[in-house]
Motif scaffolding. Structure first.
Motif, PDB file in Angstrom:
ATOM      1  N   THR A   1     -24.600  49.772  15.235  1.00  0.00           N
ATOM      2  CA  THR A   1     -25.648  50.784  15.327  1.00  0.00           C
ATOM      3  C   THR A   1     -25.314  52.028  14.512  1.00  0.00           C
ATOM      4  OG1 THR A   1     -27.200  51.869  16.809  1.00  0.00           O
ATOM      5  CG2 THR A   1     -24.887  51.955  17.443  1.00  0.00           C
ATOM      6  N   ARG A   2     -24.053  52.277  14.291  1.00  0.00           N
ATOM      7  CA  ARG A   2     -23.676  53.384  13.400  1.00  0.00           C
ATOM      8  C   ARG A   2     -23.789  52.940  11.944  1.00  0.00           C
ATOM      9  NH1 ARG A   2     -24.379  57.409  12.890  1.00  0.00           N
ATOM     10  NH2 ARG A   2     -22.570  57.857  11.604  1.00  0.00           N
ATOM     11  N   GLU A   3     -23.230  51.782  11.615  1.00  0.00           N
ATOM     12  CA  GLU A   3     -23.232  51.312  10.229  1.00  0.00           C
ATOM     13  C   GLU A   3     -24.640  51.061   9.705  1.00  0.00           C
ATOM     14  OE1 GLU A   3     -20.742  47.836  10.179  1.00  0.00           O
ATOM     15  OE2 GLU A   3     -18.907  49.026   9.923  1.00  0.00           O
ATOM     16  N   HIS A   4     -25.479  50.424  10.494  1.00  0.00           N
ATOM     17  CA  HIS A   4     -26.779  49.964  10.017  1.00  0.00           C
ATOM     18  C   HIS A   4     -27.944  50.848  10.437  1.00  0.00           C
ATOM     19  CE1 HIS A   4     -25.261  45.535   9.638  1.00  0.00           C
ATOM     20  NE2 HIS A   4     -24.452  46.416   9.077  1.00  0.00           N
TER      21      HIS A   4
ATOM     22  N   PHE B   1     -22.184  55.637   8.796  1.00  0.00           N
ATOM     23  CA  PHE B   1     -23.376  54.950   8.305  1.00  0.00           C
ATOM     24  C   PHE B   1     -23.094  54.448   6.896  1.00  0.00           C
ATOM     25  CE2 PHE B   1     -27.753  55.615   6.341  1.00  0.00           C
ATOM     26  CZ  PHE B   1     -28.274  54.424   6.821  1.00  0.00           C
ATOM     27  N   VAL B   2     -23.400  53.187   6.614  1.00  0.00           N
ATOM     28  CA  VAL B   2     -23.098  52.627   5.294  1.00  0.00           C
ATOM     29  C   VAL B   2     -24.187  52.901   4.267  1.00  0.00           C
ATOM     30  CG1 VAL B   2     -21.571  50.825   6.189  1.00  0.00           C
ATOM     31  CG2 VAL B   2     -23.984  50.306   5.835  1.00  0.00           C
ATOM     32  N   GLY B   3     -25.370  53.295   4.716  1.00  0.00           N
ATOM     33  CA  GLY B   3     -26.440  53.622   3.776  1.00  0.00           C
ATOM     34  C   GLY B   3     -26.956  52.397   3.051  1.00  0.00           C
ATOM     35  N   GLY B   4     -27.170  52.541   1.743  1.00  0.00           N
ATOM     36  CA  GLY B   4     -27.669  51.428   0.945  1.00  0.00           C
ATOM     37  C   GLY B   4     -29.017  50.931   1.448  1.00  0.00           C
ATOM     38  N   ARG B   5     -29.140  49.618   1.576  1.00  0.00           N
ATOM     39  CA  ARG B   5     -30.416  49.034   2.011  1.00  0.00           C
ATOM     40  C   ARG B   5     -30.810  49.509   3.407  1.00  0.00           C
ATOM     41  NH1 ARG B   5     -26.653  44.971   3.206  1.00  0.00           N
ATOM     42  NH2 ARG B   5     -26.991  43.923   5.204  1.00  0.00           N
ATOM     43  N   HIS B   6     -29.833  49.942   4.195  1.00  0.00           N
ATOM     44  CA  HIS B   6     -30.114  50.410   5.544  1.00  0.00           C
ATOM     45  C   HIS B   6     -30.846  51.763   5.530  1.00  0.00           C
ATOM     46  CE1 HIS B   6     -27.763  47.097   7.015  1.00  0.00           C
ATOM     47  NE2 HIS B   6     -26.758  47.485   6.242  1.00  0.00           N
ATOM     48  N   GLN B   7     -30.624  52.570   4.514  1.00  0.00           N
ATOM     49  CA  GLN B   7     -31.306  53.860   4.421  1.00  0.00           C
ATOM     50  C   GLN B   7     -32.814  53.668   4.330  1.00  0.00           C
ATOM     51  OE1 GLN B   7     -29.988  57.110   4.722  1.00  0.00           O
ATOM     52  NE2 GLN B   7     -32.183  57.409   5.002  1.00  0.00           N
ATOM     53  N   ARG B   8     -33.238  52.658   3.589  1.00  0.00           N
ATOM     54  CA  ARG B   8     -34.670  52.377   3.459  1.00  0.00           C
ATOM     55  C   ARG B   8     -35.285  52.131   4.840  1.00  0.00           C
ATOM     56  NH1 ARG B   8     -34.242  48.008   0.532  1.00  0.00           N
ATOM     57  NH2 ARG B   8     -34.626  46.516   2.199  1.00  0.00           N
ATOM     58  N   ARG B   9     -34.569  51.456   5.684  1.00  0.00           N
ATOM     59  CA  ARG B   9     -35.058  51.145   7.027  1.00  0.00           C
ATOM     60  C   ARG B   9     -35.107  52.395   7.906  1.00  0.00           C
ATOM     61  NH1 ARG B   9     -31.170  46.020   6.393  1.00  0.00           N
ATOM     62  NH2 ARG B   9     -32.563  44.873   4.989  1.00  0.00           N
ATOM     63  N   ILE B  10     -34.113  53.246   7.771  1.00  0.00           N
ATOM     64  CA  ILE B  10     -34.107  54.511   8.509  1.00  0.00           C
ATOM     65  C   ILE B  10     -35.288  55.374   8.055  1.00  0.00           C
ATOM     66  CG2 ILE B  10     -32.807  56.633   8.994  1.00  0.00           C
ATOM     67  CD1 ILE B  10     -31.730  53.916  10.246  1.00  0.00           C
ATOM     68  N   ASP B  11     -35.554  55.368   6.752  1.00  0.00           N
ATOM     69  CA  ASP B  11     -36.696  56.128   6.232  1.00  0.00           C
ATOM     70  C   ASP B  11     -38.009  55.615   6.817  1.00  0.00           C
ATOM     71  OD1 ASP B  11     -34.910  57.596   4.708  1.00  0.00           O
ATOM     72  OD2 ASP B  11     -35.302  56.477   2.858  1.00  0.00           O
ATOM     73  N   LYS B  12     -38.107  54.308   7.021  1.00  0.00           N
ATOM     74  CA  LYS B  12     -39.323  53.747   7.624  1.00  0.00           C
ATOM     75  C   LYS B  12     -39.455  54.150   9.090  1.00  0.00           C
ATOM     76  CE  LYS B  12     -40.038  49.965   4.439  1.00  0.00           C
ATOM     77  NZ  LYS B  12     -40.388  48.550   4.270  1.00  0.00           N
ATOM     78  N   ILE B  13     -38.344  54.252   9.790  1.00  0.00           N
ATOM     79  CA  ILE B  13     -38.388  54.736  11.173  1.00  0.00           C
ATOM     80  C   ILE B  13     -38.880  56.177  11.197  1.00  0.00           C
ATOM     81  CG2 ILE B  13     -36.971  55.372  13.169  1.00  0.00           C
ATOM     82  CD1 ILE B  13     -35.215  52.896  12.491  1.00  0.00           C
ATOM     83  N   THR B  14     -38.382  56.994  10.291  1.00  0.00           N
ATOM     84  CA  THR B  14     -38.807  58.393  10.196  1.00  0.00           C
ATOM     85  C   THR B  14     -40.302  58.460   9.912  1.00  0.00           C
ATOM     86  OG1 THR B  14     -36.617  59.056   9.452  1.00  0.00           O
ATOM     87  CG2 THR B  14     -38.426  60.590   8.999  1.00  0.00           C
ATOM     88  N   SER B  15     -40.810  57.596   9.039  1.00  0.00           N
ATOM     89  CA  SER B  15     -42.246  57.560   8.761  1.00  0.00           C
ATOM     90  C   SER B  15     -43.041  57.175  10.004  1.00  0.00           C
ATOM     91  CB  SER B  15     -42.542  56.569   7.637  1.00  0.00           C
ATOM     92  OG  SER B  15     -42.010  57.032   6.418  1.00  0.00           O
TER      93      SER B  15
END
Length: 150
Positions: free
Chosen positions: A95-98, A128-142
């Motif tokens: 949950t921290r990494e992804h 947090f490892v970021g990368g492709r996971h950041q895109r998913r976090i951005d979608k949660i924020t949206s």
């Protein structure tokens, strides 16, 4: 690192153990209560912890109740919060990494002190490892903002 911590009556004893652990690591924290095992309502403690993290006053938050479920539901109502209920070490790391979780929720009646402290340690140490996971976090924020970004 600065941590906000809170519990209801069902998580009070475990919260006290986690505070001792944070002190042993010289991690600064603020205890938002509760301060006894007298019955209280978990949203009253989830809210100030989550809001403090969301405002950036704290790097992370830890919430404890009997199961951790109520705290996680309540904390996740605060925009900017990614509260994760963890009862095992793998989930704490993932949950921290992804998911870049910023609030950890635990259930005192579900796990023992030893496992809980292992989970806290892993969760605090994992980045947090970021990368492709950041895109998913951005979608949660949206989602929080009501923006449809498919």
């Amino acid at each position: 690192m600065k941590v906000a911590i809170g519990s209801d009556h069902g998580g009070f004893r475990l919260k006290e153990e986690i505070k001792k652990y944070l002190e042993s690591l010289q991690i600064e924290y603020k205890d938002f209560g509760t301060y006894s095992e007298e019955s209280v309502d978990y949203p009253d403690f989830a809210r100030p912890v989550a809001e403090g993290v969301a405002r950036g006053e704290f790097d992370r938050g830890i919430l404890i109740c009997g199961t951790g479920i109520g705290m996680s539901i309540a904390a996740n109502k605060v925009p900017g919060i990614r509260a994760a209920l963890c009862h095992d070490c793998f989930s704490a790391r993932a949950t921290r990494e992804h998911n870049d979780s910023n609030v950890l929720c635990l259930g005192e009646r579900v796990i023992g002190k030893g496992l809980a402290l292992d989970i806290v340690k892993i969760w605090l140490e994992t980045e947090f490892v970021g990368g492709r996971h950041q895109r998913r976090i951005d979608k949660i924020t949206s989602l929080e903002r009501g923006i449809n970004n498919g």
